[in-house]
Design a protein around this motif. Structure first.
Motif, short mmCIF file in Angstrom:
data_model
loop_
_atom_site.label_atom_id
_atom_site.label_comp_id
_atom_site.label_asym_id
_atom_site.label_seq_id
_atom_site.Cartn_x
_atom_site.Cartn_y
_atom_site.Cartn_z
N SER A 58 3.01 -6.98 -8.66
CA SER A 58 3.00 -5.41 -8.38
C SER A 58 2.23 -5.30 -6.97
O SER A 58 2.76 -4.41 -6.06
CB SER A 58 1.84 -4.62 -9.29
OG SER A 58 1.66 -3.46 -9.03
N ALA A 59 1.12 -6.08 -6.68
CA ALA A 59 0.70 -5.93 -5.20
C ALA A 59 1.53 -6.39 -4.11
O ALA A 59 1.67 -5.66 -3.03
CB ALA A 59 -0.87 -7.03 -5.37
N VAL A 155 -2.62 11.56 10.17
CA VAL A 155 -1.40 10.69 9.19
C VAL A 155 -0.66 11.51 8.50
O VAL A 155 -1.24 12.58 7.51
CB VAL A 155 -2.28 9.60 8.45
CG1 VAL A 155 -1.06 8.91 7.91
CG2 VAL A 155 -3.13 8.65 9.46
N TYR A 156 0.56 11.45 8.46
CA TYR A 156 1.47 12.04 7.35
C TYR A 156 2.41 10.86 6.79
O TYR A 156 2.48 9.84 7.24
CB TYR A 156 2.79 12.62 8.50
CG TYR A 156 2.00 14.02 9.17
CD1 TYR A 156 1.88 15.10 8.52
CD2 TYR A 156 1.34 13.82 10.28
CE1 TYR A 156 1.08 16.10 9.10
CE2 TYR A 156 1.05 14.85 11.13
CZ TYR A 156 0.84 16.02 10.48
OH TYR A 156 0.19 17.11 11.11
N GLY A 157 2.78 11.06 5.65
CA GLY A 157 3.81 10.42 4.95
C GLY A 157 3.64 10.74 3.38
O GLY A 157 2.63 11.60 3.16
N SER A 158 4.38 9.92 2.59
CA SER A 158 4.21 10.34 1.22
C SER A 158 3.82 8.77 0.64
O SER A 158 4.17 7.77 1.12
CB SER A 158 5.56 10.67 0.60
OG SER A 158 6.39 9.83 0.76
N MET A 159 3.35 8.99 -0.43
CA MET A 159 2.80 7.56 -1.30
C MET A 159 3.99 6.99 -1.91
O MET A 159 4.48 7.81 -2.88
CB MET A 159 1.38 7.89 -2.07
CG MET A 159 0.86 6.57 -2.56
SD MET A 159 -0.46 6.86 -3.48
CE MET A 159 -1.74 6.86 -2.18
N PRO A 160 4.10 5.87 -1.83
CA PRO A 160 5.33 5.19 -2.60
C PRO A 160 4.99 5.12 -4.25
O PRO A 160 3.60 4.86 -4.33
CB PRO A 160 5.57 3.86 -1.98
CG PRO A 160 4.79 3.87 -0.67
CD PRO A 160 3.67 4.79 -0.97
N PRO A 161 5.88 5.44 -5.05
CA PRO A 161 5.51 5.27 -6.55
C PRO A 161 4.94 4.13 -6.85
O PRO A 161 3.87 4.08 -7.73
CB PRO A 161 6.76 5.65 -7.15
CG PRO A 161 7.65 6.17 -6.17
CD PRO A 161 6.82 5.93 -4.80
N GLU A 162 5.01 2.85 -6.38
CA GLU A 162 4.61 1.64 -6.60
C GLU A 162 3.11 1.71 -6.31
O GLU A 162 2.51 0.94 -6.94
CB GLU A 162 5.23 0.46 -5.83
CG GLU A 162 6.58 0.22 -6.11
CD GLU A 162 7.59 1.12 -5.69
OE1 GLU A 162 7.35 1.92 -4.59
OE2 GLU A 162 8.94 1.16 -6.08
N ALA A 163 2.49 2.42 -5.33
CA ALA A 163 1.15 2.55 -5.04
C ALA A 163 0.48 3.19 -6.06
O ALA A 163 -0.71 2.88 -6.16
CB ALA A 163 1.11 3.15 -3.65
N TYR A 164 0.78 4.27 -6.68
CA TYR A 164 -0.01 5.03 -7.45
C TYR A 164 0.33 4.59 -9.02
O TYR A 164 -0.45 4.85 -9.95
CB TYR A 164 0.24 6.48 -7.22
CG TYR A 164 1.34 7.22 -7.44
CD1 TYR A 164 2.20 7.45 -8.71
CD2 TYR A 164 2.24 7.41 -6.35
CE1 TYR A 164 3.36 7.92 -8.72
CE2 TYR A 164 3.44 8.23 -6.35
CZ TYR A 164 4.06 8.39 -7.62
OH TYR A 164 5.18 9.08 -7.45
N ARG A 165 1.36 3.67 -9.21
CA ARG A 165 1.54 3.17 -10.46
C ARG A 165 0.69 2.01 -10.92
O ARG A 165 0.85 1.55 -11.90
CB ARG A 165 3.09 3.19 -11.00
CG ARG A 165 3.92 4.32 -10.80
CD ARG A 165 5.24 3.90 -11.28
NE ARG A 165 6.09 5.12 -11.04
CZ ARG A 165 7.37 5.02 -10.52
NH1 ARG A 165 7.86 4.21 -10.36
NH2 ARG A 165 7.97 6.29 -10.60
N ALA A 166 0.35 1.29 -9.83
CA ALA A 166 -0.26 -0.10 -9.79
C ALA A 166 -1.59 0.02 -10.59
O ALA A 166 -2.23 0.96 -10.39
CB ALA A 166 -0.34 -0.72 -8.51
#
Length: 166
Positions: A58-59, A155-166
């Motif tokens: 996951s990391a 900073v702009y951007g969206s957090m990838p789903p893998e980042a908040y699901r881990a």
């Protein structure tokens, strides 16, 4: 860049911990724990090994996702009037007023430290093609402070789903 480094550090830390735990001598105890120092005790189940493998995997996925999502910054010679996205963000919006307040704070903090120390800060500025950027101010070899830094990032951007699901 920061998110990429954090994800890489997490992945390598987990790997190092797993290797450290695996390298310790193990004996089965009545409680089902391996006889290792208390700080390294882990349950001796197949599930533990699967969880450790999934955590490392996951990391690694997060690291790859962040690396792909983060655009390279471009160094600029002059600090732009604003680091907001041109034509998208209104300078009078809450975001615009907040950026101005933070940049004014950076200016006043730097001025106060320079006055107290007698040494000037070195300044670098950078932007990102998709919007945002930063101003880095560093003092080195001062009379009062050996090293000091006062930095601002937008900073702009969206957090990838893998980042908040881990």
């Amino acid at each position: 860049y920061t998110a990429e480094v954090m994800a890489a550090a997490t992945a390598s830390s987990l790997k190092a911990v797993t290797q450290c735990v695996s390298a310790q001598p193990a004996k089965q105890s009545k409680a089902g724990l391996q006889a290792r120092p208390a700080s390294l005790r882990v349950p001796t189940t197949k599930r533990t090994a699967r969880v450790q493998k999934r955590t490392v995997a996951s990391a690694q996925r997060i690291n790859k996702t962040f690396a792909a999502a983060i655009e390279d910054e471009e160094m600029v010679k002059e600090v732009p009037a604003s680091l907001l996205r041109e034509g998208v963000d209104d300078p009078n919006s809450m975001r615009g007023r907040f950026e101005k307040a933070i940049r004014d704070s950076q200016d006043s903090i730097v001025a106060a430290i320079e006055e107290a120390d007698g040494t000037k800060f070195h300044q670098d500025a950078w932007t990102r093609p998709g919007g945002g950027g930063g101003i880095t101010r560093v003092l080195e070899g001062g009379k009062v402070w050996e090293k000091a830094g006062v930095n601002v990032s937008v900073v702009y951007g969206s957090m990838p789903p893998e980042a908040y699901r881990a």
